[in-house]
Design a protein around this motif. Sequence first.
Motif: not given
Length: 150
Positions: A38-43
Motif C-alpha cells: 500500500l505505502i510503497n506504491p504511493i511513494i
Amino acid sequence: MLKEFRDFIARGNVMDMAVGIIVGAAFTAIVSSLVADLINPIIGLFTGGVDFTNNYFVLSGEVPADASLTAARDSGASVFAYGSFIMAIINFLIIAWVVFMLVKGVNKVKDSALRKEAEAAPAAAEPAAPPPPSPEALLTEIRDLLAARA
C-alpha cells in the motif's frame, strides 16, 4: 530440574512474552504487507517509480552491465548493494511511523476509556482534615507531659 523448568514456564512473564512474540510475528506480516503493498506504491507515484533495490557497485568479478542485483550476486561477484540498504532504511522509517501511529491511536483510545471511567465513578469525598488544636490545648498537653516526666 524438570520442576524448575515447569516453574519457569508457568511464570506469568514468560507466558506474556510468548503471547507478545506470537502476536508480534503476526503483526509483522500485516505491517510488511501494508508497507510493500500500500505505502510503497504511493511513494512510487511521487518518486516516479524509483526503486533503489537494484543499485549497486561491483567490487570484484564480472557482471553484465544491465544485470539485476540478484543476477550479480548469483554470478559470484562481490557487490556493494547500497540500494538495498537505502530501501531497508526507507522501509524501516515507514514501519516505525505506522507503529508510532498505531501506538498513538491505542493510547488515545485507552486514555479516553480511562477518562470516561473516571467521570462515571462518583468522586470519593476526602475526609476533611481536623482543625488544628488551639494554643490552650497544646499548652495543656505540654504541661501534662512535663508533669508525667517529673
